[in-house]
Motif scaffolding. Structure first.
Motif, PDB file in Angstrom:
ATOM      1  N   THR A  34     -95.428  32.618 -24.644  1.00  0.00           N
ATOM      2  CA  THR A  34     -95.795  32.275 -26.015  1.00  0.00           C
ATOM      3  C   THR A  34     -96.552  30.951 -26.008  1.00  0.00           C
ATOM      4  N   ASP A  35     -97.684  30.908 -26.705  1.00  0.00           N
ATOM      5  CA  ASP A  35     -98.450  29.662 -26.780  1.00  0.00           C
ATOM      6  C   ASP A  35     -97.597  28.543 -27.351  1.00  0.00           C
ATOM      7  N   PHE A  36     -97.811  27.339 -26.810  1.00  0.00           N
ATOM      8  CA  PHE A  36     -97.071  26.186 -27.312  1.00  0.00           C
ATOM      9  C   PHE A  36     -97.290  25.992 -28.812  1.00  0.00           C
ATOM     10  N   THR A  37     -98.499  26.262 -29.296  1.00  0.00           N
ATOM     11  CA  THR A  37     -98.748  26.091 -30.731  1.00  0.00           C
ATOM     12  C   THR A  37     -97.894  27.045 -31.560  1.00  0.00           C
ATOM     13  N   LEU A  46     -96.829  17.606 -26.811  1.00  0.00           N
ATOM     14  CA  LEU A  46     -97.045  18.083 -25.453  1.00  0.00           C
ATOM     15  C   LEU A  46     -97.447  16.952 -24.516  1.00  0.00           C
ATOM     16  N   LEU A  47     -98.195  15.973 -25.016  1.00  0.00           N
ATOM     17  CA  LEU A  47     -98.521  14.801 -24.198  1.00  0.00           C
ATOM     18  C   LEU A  47     -97.252  14.048 -23.821  1.00  0.00           C
ATOM     19  N   GLU A  48     -96.342  13.907 -24.755  1.00  0.00           N
ATOM     20  CA  GLU A  48     -95.056  13.260 -24.467  1.00  0.00           C
ATOM     21  C   GLU A  48     -94.271  14.087 -23.445  1.00  0.00           C
ATOM     22  N   THR A  49     -94.301  15.395 -23.589  1.00  0.00           N
ATOM     23  CA  THR A  49     -93.616  16.279 -22.647  1.00  0.00           C
ATOM     24  C   THR A  49     -94.190  16.125 -21.244  1.00  0.00           C
ATOM     25  N   VAL A  50     -95.507  16.122 -21.127  1.00  0.00           N
ATOM     26  CA  VAL A  50     -96.162  15.968 -19.825  1.00  0.00           C
ATOM     27  C   VAL A  50     -95.813  14.608 -19.213  1.00  0.00           C
ATOM     28  N   VAL A  65    -104.387  19.090 -18.244  1.00  0.00           N
ATOM     29  CA  VAL A  65    -103.278  20.004 -17.962  1.00  0.00           C
ATOM     30  C   VAL A  65    -102.926  20.857 -19.181  1.00  0.00           C
ATOM     31  N   LEU A  66    -103.052  20.309 -20.366  1.00  0.00           N
ATOM     32  CA  LEU A  66    -102.668  21.069 -21.555  1.00  0.00           C
ATOM     33  C   LEU A  66    -103.636  22.204 -21.846  1.00  0.00           C
ATOM     34  N   SER A  67    -104.906  22.021 -21.513  1.00  0.00           N
ATOM     35  CA  SER A  67    -105.849  23.129 -21.698  1.00  0.00           C
ATOM     36  C   SER A  67    -105.678  24.180 -20.604  1.00  0.00           C
ATOM     37  N   GLU A  68    -105.203  23.761 -19.438  1.00  0.00           N
ATOM     38  CA  GLU A  68    -104.959  24.684 -18.335  1.00  0.00           C
ATOM     39  C   GLU A  68    -103.650  25.448 -18.510  1.00  0.00           C
ATOM     40  N   ALA A  69    -102.745  24.912 -19.287  1.00  0.00           N
ATOM     41  CA  ALA A  69    -101.406  25.495 -19.418  1.00  0.00           C
ATOM     42  C   ALA A  69    -101.036  25.665 -20.891  1.00  0.00           C
ATOM     43  N   PRO A  70    -101.532  26.723 -21.519  1.00  0.00           N
ATOM     44  CA  PRO A  70    -101.244  26.927 -22.941  1.00  0.00           C
ATOM     45  C   PRO A  70     -99.866  27.511 -23.235  1.00  0.00           C
ATOM     46  N   THR A  71     -99.163  27.967 -22.186  1.00  0.00           N
ATOM     47  CA  THR A  71     -97.848  28.574 -22.386  1.00  0.00           C
ATOM     48  C   THR A  71     -96.827  27.911 -21.458  1.00  0.00           C
ATOM     49  N   PRO A  72     -95.548  28.027 -21.765  1.00  0.00           N
ATOM     50  CA  PRO A  72     -94.525  27.484 -20.871  1.00  0.00           C
ATOM     51  C   PRO A  72     -94.635  28.006 -19.438  1.00  0.00           C
ATOM     52  N   ARG A  73     -94.908  29.301 -19.260  1.00  0.00           N
ATOM     53  CA  ARG A  73     -95.001  29.860 -17.916  1.00  0.00           C
ATOM     54  C   ARG A  73     -96.118  29.183 -17.117  1.00  0.00           C
ATOM     55  N   LEU A  75     -97.424  26.238 -17.597  1.00  0.00           N
ATOM     56  CA  LEU A  75     -97.089  24.843 -17.336  1.00  0.00           C
ATOM     57  C   LEU A  75     -96.075  24.738 -16.197  1.00  0.00           C
ATOM     58  N   VAL A  76     -95.057  25.572 -16.209  1.00  0.00           N
ATOM     59  CA  VAL A  76     -94.061  25.573 -15.132  1.00  0.00           C
ATOM     60  C   VAL A  76     -94.745  25.865 -13.794  1.00  0.00           C
ATOM     61  N   ASP A  77     -95.620  26.878 -13.776  1.00  0.00           N
ATOM     62  CA  ASP A  77     -96.327  27.221 -12.545  1.00  0.00           C
ATOM     63  C   ASP A  77     -97.207  26.074 -12.062  1.00  0.00           C
ATOM     64  N   LEU A  78     -97.918  25.437 -12.979  1.00  0.00           N
ATOM     65  CA  LEU A  78     -98.798  24.326 -12.627  1.00  0.00           C
ATOM     66  C   LEU A  78     -98.012  23.150 -12.050  1.00  0.00           C
ATOM     67  N   VAL A  79     -96.905  22.813 -12.686  1.00  0.00           N
ATOM     68  CA  VAL A  79     -96.076  21.717 -12.181  1.00  0.00           C
ATOM     69  C   VAL A  79     -95.533  22.061 -10.797  1.00  0.00           C
ATOM     70  N   ASN A  80     -95.097  23.288 -10.603  1.00  0.00           N
ATOM     71  CA  ASN A  80     -94.577  23.685  -9.291  1.00  0.00           C
ATOM     72  C   ASN A  80     -95.668  23.678  -8.218  1.00  0.00           C
ATOM     73  N   GLU A  81     -96.894  24.011  -8.588  1.00  0.00           N
ATOM     74  CA  GLU A  81     -98.011  23.914  -7.644  1.00  0.00           C
ATOM     75  C   GLU A  81     -98.212  22.468  -7.215  1.00  0.00           C
ATOM     76  N   ARG A  82     -98.151  21.550  -8.169  1.00  0.00           N
ATOM     77  CA  ARG A  82     -98.335  20.133  -7.858  1.00  0.00           C
ATOM     78  C   ARG A  82     -97.182  19.602  -7.013  1.00  0.00           C
ATOM     79  N   LEU A  83     -95.965  20.043  -7.320  1.00  0.00           N
ATOM     80  CA  LEU A  83     -94.813  19.632  -6.522  1.00  0.00           C
ATOM     81  C   LEU A  83     -94.939  20.138  -5.084  1.00  0.00           C
TER      82      LEU A  83
END
Length: 89
Positions: A34-37, A46-50, A65-73, A75-83
């Protein structure tokens, strides 16, 4: 505290800590695609969340990052890629 994996539950917790939740949205439900909006989170929340994710997980996220990750899934995937990339470095 750096952690190895960023989970949907961690994102839910951080979203609630950073911006609370719209009372019409059940964050415990199936929100991953589901889109964050649609979940009631605007760009400032979302900036505070990031920012909280960066501090808590010791990962650097790009400004876009927010334009690359419009949904929770995504964002989770992107963060895990960076980790994962940080561990490999």
């Amino acid at each position: 505290m750096a952690t190895d994996v960023f989970t949907p539950d961690a994102l839910r917790r951080i979203l609630l800590e950073a911006a609370g939740a719209d009372e019409t949205v059940d964050l415990d439900g199936d929100i991953l695609d589901t889109d964050f909006t649609a979940l009631g989170y605007e760009s400032l929340a979302l900036l505070e969340t990031v920012g909280r994710i960066e501090r808590e997980y010791g990962v650097s996220l790009d400004d876009d990052v927010l334009s690359e990750a419009p949904t929770p899934r995504t964002l989770v995937d992107l963060v895990n890629e960076r980790l994962s990339a940080a561990r490999a470095a």
